[in-house]
Design a protein around this motif. Structure first.
Motif, short mmCIF file in Angstrom:
data_model
loop_
_atom_site.label_atom_id
_atom_site.label_comp_id
_atom_site.label_asym_id
_atom_site.label_seq_id
_atom_site.Cartn_x
_atom_site.Cartn_y
_atom_site.Cartn_z
N ASN A 1 0.80 -1.13 -0.11
CA ASN A 1 0.06 -0.12 -0.12
C ASN A 1 0.73 1.25 -0.03
O ASN A 1 2.13 1.18 -0.16
N HIS A 2 0.47 2.34 0.03
CA HIS A 2 0.70 3.67 -0.18
C HIS A 2 1.95 3.80 1.12
O HIS A 2 3.08 4.30 0.80
N GLU A 3 1.54 3.42 2.47
CA GLU A 3 2.80 3.63 3.26
C GLU A 3 3.70 2.57 3.20
O GLU A 3 4.95 3.11 3.55
N ASP A 4 3.49 1.31 2.91
CA ASP A 4 4.55 0.31 2.55
C ASP A 4 5.65 1.15 1.35
O ASP A 4 6.83 1.05 1.42
N GLY A 5 4.99 1.42 0.34
CA GLY A 5 5.82 2.25 -0.63
C GLY A 5 6.75 3.20 -0.23
O GLY A 5 7.77 3.51 -0.62
N LYS A 6 6.08 3.85 0.57
CA LYS A 6 6.91 5.09 1.12
C LYS A 6 8.28 4.90 2.02
O LYS A 6 9.33 5.54 2.22
N GLN A 7 8.17 3.51 2.68
CA GLN A 7 9.30 2.78 3.26
C GLN A 7 10.28 2.15 2.25
O GLN A 7 11.53 2.27 2.57
N ILE A 8 9.63 1.52 1.44
CA ILE A 8 10.37 0.58 0.62
C ILE A 8 11.23 1.45 -0.52
O ILE A 8 12.36 1.04 -0.81
N LYS A 9 10.78 2.32 -0.85
CA LYS A 9 11.51 3.20 -2.25
C LYS A 9 12.75 3.75 -1.80
O LYS A 9 13.74 3.47 -2.20
N PRO A 10 12.71 4.48 -0.49
CA PRO A 10 14.04 4.70 0.10
C PRO A 10 14.99 3.74 0.41
O PRO A 10 16.17 3.95 0.26
N LEU A 11 14.48 2.56 0.61
CA LEU A 11 15.37 1.63 1.19
C LEU A 11 15.86 1.01 -0.02
O LEU A 11 17.29 0.45 0.00
N LEU A 12 15.40 0.85 -1.01
CA LEU A 12 15.89 0.55 -2.49
C LEU A 12 17.01 1.71 -2.99
O LEU A 12 18.25 0.82 -3.36
N PRO B 1 13.92 0.86 -12.63
CA PRO B 1 12.66 1.29 -12.47
C PRO B 1 11.85 0.46 -11.47
O PRO B 1 12.03 -0.66 -11.23
N VAL B 2 11.10 1.30 -10.79
CA VAL B 2 10.22 0.57 -9.90
C VAL B 2 8.62 0.52 -10.27
O VAL B 2 8.19 1.73 -10.48
N PHE B 3 7.96 -0.62 -10.17
CA PHE B 3 6.66 -0.46 -10.69
C PHE B 3 5.79 -1.06 -9.62
O PHE B 3 6.28 -1.59 -8.50
N ALA B 4 4.54 -0.59 -9.45
CA ALA B 4 3.72 -1.10 -8.35
C ALA B 4 2.23 -1.37 -8.69
O ALA B 4 1.95 -1.14 -9.82
N ASP C 1 1.99 12.37 -1.47
CA ASP C 1 3.12 12.13 -0.92
C ASP C 1 3.92 13.38 -0.55
O ASP C 1 4.91 13.54 -1.40
N ALA C 2 3.89 13.77 0.52
CA ALA C 2 4.52 15.21 0.93
C ALA C 2 5.96 15.05 0.99
O ALA C 2 6.73 15.85 0.75
N ASN C 3 6.44 13.73 1.42
CA ASN C 3 7.98 13.57 1.35
C ASN C 3 8.56 13.43 -0.01
O ASN C 3 9.82 13.29 -0.15
N ASN C 4 7.82 13.10 -0.89
CA ASN C 4 8.22 12.69 -2.29
C ASN C 4 9.08 11.56 -2.49
O ASN C 4 9.82 11.12 -3.09
N ASP C 5 8.73 10.56 -1.29
CA ASP C 5 9.59 9.22 -1.12
C ASP C 5 9.10 8.22 -2.37
O ASP C 5 9.80 7.44 -2.81
N LEU C 6 7.91 8.44 -2.94
CA LEU C 6 7.56 7.93 -4.01
C LEU C 6 7.87 8.12 -5.34
O LEU C 6 7.55 7.58 -6.41
N SER C 7 8.40 9.08 -5.55
CA SER C 7 9.22 9.73 -6.76
C SER C 7 9.57 8.73 -7.78
O SER C 7 10.37 7.58 -7.54
N ARG C 8 8.75 8.74 -9.01
CA ARG C 8 9.09 7.78 -10.25
C ARG C 8 8.77 6.56 -10.04
O ARG C 8 8.89 5.68 -11.04
N VAL C 9 7.83 6.14 -8.91
CA VAL C 9 7.14 4.87 -9.02
C VAL C 9 6.18 5.03 -10.04
O VAL C 9 5.17 5.64 -10.00
N GLN C 10 6.02 3.88 -10.97
CA GLN C 10 4.86 3.83 -11.89
C GLN C 10 3.79 2.53 -11.64
O GLN C 10 4.28 1.65 -11.03
#
Length: 211
Positions: free
Chosen positions: A78-89, A98-101, A112-121
Motif C-alpha cells: 500500500n501507500h505507506e509500504d511504498g513510502k518505506q520501500i522506495k528509500p530502502l531501495l 525502474p520501480v513498478f507497483a 506524498d508530501a515527502n516525495n518518497d514515491l518519486s518515479r514509481v509507476q
C-alpha cells in the motif's frame, strides 16, 4: 492475499517470457530493511566483506554491491509500504532501477508530501485521475467524505451501466472497445469483459498520468 497476487504475477510474467530472479515478503514479523537487503543481496555482500576482514585481519574499506541481474522491481504494497520501500531501495544501491507497483500503492486524494514515491509507476482506473466527469463531480459534492474511499466501487457501478446496452456490439465487432471509468473495456471471444488500466507515475508527490 499478497502471496497469491505475487504468484499470479509471476505466472503471467513468465508466460510472456519474463523471469523473476528474486522476491521477498514483508510483514509485522519481518524487518523491512532486512527484507530489502536480502532481496537485493546487499546483506550477502556485507557478510562477505566481514568474512574477508576476519580472515585477513585487515581493516578494509569496502562498499556493498547489489545483485546485477535485475532490470526492474515490482512492489506489491500500500501507500505507506511504498513510502518505506522506495528509500530502502536507494539505500541498497538500486536507485537506478525502474520501480513498478500495483494500484494498491495509490490512495486517491492523497499526496506524498515527502516525495518518497518519486518515479514509481503504477496502473489505476481512469476515475481516480479524471477531473471533468459530471458523475464524479456530483458524488464528490454530495458525499465528500466517502468519494475517495469508495471511488473504485462508484466507477464499477458507472461502467456496469455504461456496458449494459453496448455488450452486443462489443461481442460482435472485433477489436471494439468502450472507454470506461474503470479502464478501456472490451469483450474477449469467451465473452469475458477485459479492461486496460491507466498508467501513472509519482512526480513531486502527486500521481500524474503518463499515457
Amino acid at each position: 492475499r499478497a502471496i497469491r497476487l505475487s504468484q499470479s504475477f509471476e505466472e503471467d510474467f513468465e508466460s510472456m517470457g519474463g523471469h523473476v530472479v528474486s522476491k521477498a515478503y514483508f510483514g509485522a514479523d519481518r524487518s523491512l530493511a532486512q527484507t530489502v537487503a536480502t532481496m537485493l543481496s546487499t546483506a550477502d555482500s556485507k557478510q562477505r566483506s566481514r568474512k574477508l576482514m576476519r580472515v585477513t585481519g585487515l581493516a578494509l574499506e569496502t562498499r556493498p554491491e547489489r545483485r546485477n541481474d535485475l532490470d526492474a522491481i515490482l512492489v506489491l504494497g500500500n501507500h505507506e509500504d511504498g513510502k518505506q520501500i522506495k528509500p530502502l531501495l536507494a539505500f541498497n544501491f538500486a536507485q537506478d532501477l525502474p520501480v513498478f507497483a500495483s494500484s494498491s500503492i495509490h490512495t486517491p486524494g492523497r499526496v506524498d508530501a515527502n516525495n518518497d514515491l518519486s518515479r514509481v509507476q503504477f496502473p489505476d482506473i481512469p476515475w481516480v485521475f479524471t477531473q471533468s466527469n459530471p458523475l464524479k463531480a456530483q458524488i464528490e459534492t454530495t458525499r465528500p467524505a466517502l468519494s475517495d474511499r469508495y471511488a473504485r466501487f462508484y466507477a464499477l457501478g458507472a461502467d456496469a451501466y455504461l456496458l449494459a446496452p453496448r455488450l452486443p456490439i462489443l461481442r460482435e465487432i472485433p477489436n471494439s472497445f468502450a472507454q470506461g471509468l474503470t479502464g478501456k473495456l472490451n469483450v474477449n471471444p469467451d465473452g469475458v469483459v477485459e479492461r486496460a488500466l491507466q498508467w501513472a507515475m509519482y512526480r513531486r508527490g502527486k500521481a500524474i498520468t503518463i499515457n
